[in-house]
Design an enzyme around this catalytic site. Structure first.
Site, short mmCIF file in Angstrom:
data_model
loop_
_atom_site.label_atom_id
_atom_site.label_comp_id
_atom_site.label_asym_id
_atom_site.label_seq_id
_atom_site.Cartn_x
_atom_site.Cartn_y
_atom_site.Cartn_z
N HIS A 23 -0.91 4.23 -7.35
CA HIS A 23 -0.57 4.55 -5.96
C HIS A 23 -0.85 6.04 -5.77
O HIS A 23 -0.23 6.88 -6.42
CB HIS A 23 0.91 4.24 -5.70
CG HIS A 23 1.30 4.36 -4.26
ND1 HIS A 23 2.29 3.59 -3.69
CD2 HIS A 23 0.83 5.15 -3.25
CE1 HIS A 23 2.42 3.91 -2.41
NE2 HIS A 23 1.54 4.86 -2.13
N MET A 73 5.41 -6.53 -2.67
CA MET A 73 6.23 -5.92 -1.62
C MET A 73 7.52 -6.71 -1.47
O MET A 73 7.49 -7.91 -1.19
CB MET A 73 5.46 -5.87 -0.29
CG MET A 73 4.26 -4.95 -0.31
SD MET A 73 3.28 -5.00 1.22
CE MET A 73 2.36 -6.55 1.00
N CYS A 84 8.16 2.15 -7.85
CA CYS A 84 9.13 1.96 -6.77
C CYS A 84 10.08 3.15 -6.69
O CYS A 84 10.68 3.55 -7.70
CB CYS A 84 9.91 0.67 -6.99
SG CYS A 84 11.10 0.33 -5.67
N GLN A 91 5.26 -9.14 -11.24
CA GLN A 91 5.63 -7.74 -11.45
C GLN A 91 7.09 -7.66 -11.88
O GLN A 91 7.98 -8.19 -11.20
CB GLN A 91 5.44 -6.87 -10.20
CG GLN A 91 5.70 -5.40 -10.55
CD GLN A 91 5.61 -4.46 -9.37
OE1 GLN A 91 6.43 -4.52 -8.47
NE2 GLN A 91 4.63 -3.57 -9.40
N GLY A 136 -1.67 -3.02 0.59
CA GLY A 136 -0.26 -3.32 0.82
C GLY A 136 0.03 -3.84 2.21
O GLY A 136 -0.34 -4.95 2.57
N ARG A 137 0.69 -3.02 3.02
CA ARG A 137 1.23 -3.48 4.30
C ARG A 137 0.17 -4.05 5.24
O ARG A 137 0.44 -4.97 6.00
CB ARG A 137 1.97 -2.33 4.97
CG ARG A 137 3.32 -2.03 4.34
CD ARG A 137 3.88 -0.70 4.78
NE ARG A 137 3.16 0.40 4.15
CZ ARG A 137 3.27 1.68 4.51
NH1 ARG A 137 4.04 1.99 5.53
NH2 ARG A 137 2.60 2.61 3.88
N GLY A 175 -2.51 3.25 1.44
CA GLY A 175 -3.13 3.60 2.72
C GLY A 175 -4.42 2.89 3.06
O GLY A 175 -5.06 3.24 4.05
#
Length: 340
Positions: A173, A20, A102, A72, A235-236, A215
């Site tokens: 993803h 990220m 991305c 990455q 992820g987040r 998610g």
């Protein structure tokens, strides 16, 4: 056809923290590693140009404690990607990953990221050159589709084309990217998640190592996905609620660490970084979520964000404040139980 190897670890399944931009810096990665020794960490996406024509040391350096760690790369020139992959291997990275997911305008203009899904032959050429240059694994992170290429069959064609190079590990993803209609932020939320497409890919290509991204927010959700795929990338949520990484330790029967033990382990690292000239706020921005959903979490964030913490003493004060807040909550709970 030679199938590529993957990180040789005893900690199957593969659980990783997504790359990220501006978030998975070396400071965050050092912090994240304290929660779980088995989770695989990724760098931010680094373009080949930044490495070859910029400050390679700044982009490639990491702490040994961060391993297993994957670089990455962003790029579409096979020779440049091969050269950067070799540099990554020499630097000590465990794997190299090519970004084909991305959605930002900036990377599209440079033929980087999700737009490459429309050119599977070029991606295959890139992966072939990268694999020829190194002995470490080379993997691909991509979307389930883009713009006019949204069907499962088109994604399968992309994967099959790249697989011909010997690449066998794909991180998928589970959202399409609408490059012509949505912002990068909207592309993380608006297109619906299609987990079944990723599950189907694993069913129809069982010889491949398939990891799911998109998610995932809880240990229970991770467990559910692992019934269908080989790994899960988070992820987040791993950034905003890093203790999730500790909870995921249950997959390997690990004891969950105490949050205060984690911050105590961070203090020498923070002191070292400050001695090197790093502002405290550069580091503390990554630890704001340590006490997420616990008493005092809001005051913890306030104490450390917005430049409020400027000295090491400010950080120690914030730690003591949240200890006091949690102790008060415990005392109040005991008093309530005693009176009822």
């Amino acid at each position: 056809m030679t199938i590529s190897k993957t990180i040789e670890t005893p900690q199957s399944p593969r659980i990783s923290v997504a790359p990220m931009m501006d978030w998975t810096t070396k400071d965050y990665r050092f912090f994240a590693r304290l929660f779980n020794p088995n989770v695989i960490l990724y760098t931010e996406m680094v373009t080949t140009g930044a490495i070859l024509f910029g400050d390679a040391k700044r982009h490639l350096d990491f702490n040994q404690q961060e391993q297993p760690i994957i670089l990455q790369l962003g790029g579409s020139n096979p020779k440049d990607l091969a050269l950067c992959s070799k540099m990554a291997q020499d630097w000590g990275y465990d794997e190299v990953n090519l970004n084909v997911g991305c959605p930002s305008d900036r990377v599209q203009n440079n033929k980087i990221g999700a737009c490459l899904m429309a050119e599977p032959d070029l991606v295959a050429e890139c992966i072939a050159e990268m694999r020829n240059a190194v002995d470490i694994p080379v993997t691909v992170k991509h979307r389930i589709g883009i713009d006019d290429m949204q069907s499962y069959e088109e994604m399968l064609h992309f994967v099959d084309t790249v697989t011909k190079t010997g690449c066998s590990n794909f991180i998928v993803h589970a959202r399409i990217a609408l490059l012509k209609g949505l912002s990068p932020k909207e592309n993380r939320d608006v297109p619906p998640l299609r987990y079944e497409d990723v599950y189907r890919l694993k069913r129809e290509r069982p010889e491949l190592l398939i990891e799911l991204n998109g998610g995932v927010k809880t240990f229970a959700e991770t467990q559910a996905h692992l019934q269908h795929v080989d790994g899960v990338m988070i992820g987040r949520e791993a950034y905003h609620n890093p203790y999730l990484l500790a909870e995921l330790g249950q997959l390997w029967q690990l004891d969950m660490p105490d949050r205060f033990e984690i911050i105590e382990q961070m203090l020498p690292y923070i002191a070292q970084r400050m001695a090197q000239g790093a502002p405290l706020s550069i580091i503390t921005r990554h630890i704001l979520g340590l006490f997420q959903n616990l008493p005092g979490a809001r005051k913890w964030r306030q104490a450390l964000s917005g430049g409020n913490a400027k000295t090491f003493a400010d950080l120690e004060s914030a730690i003591q404040q949240i200890k006091d807040a949690m102790q008060r909550t415990e005392d109040e709970a005991r008093e309530y139980q005693a009176s009822h």
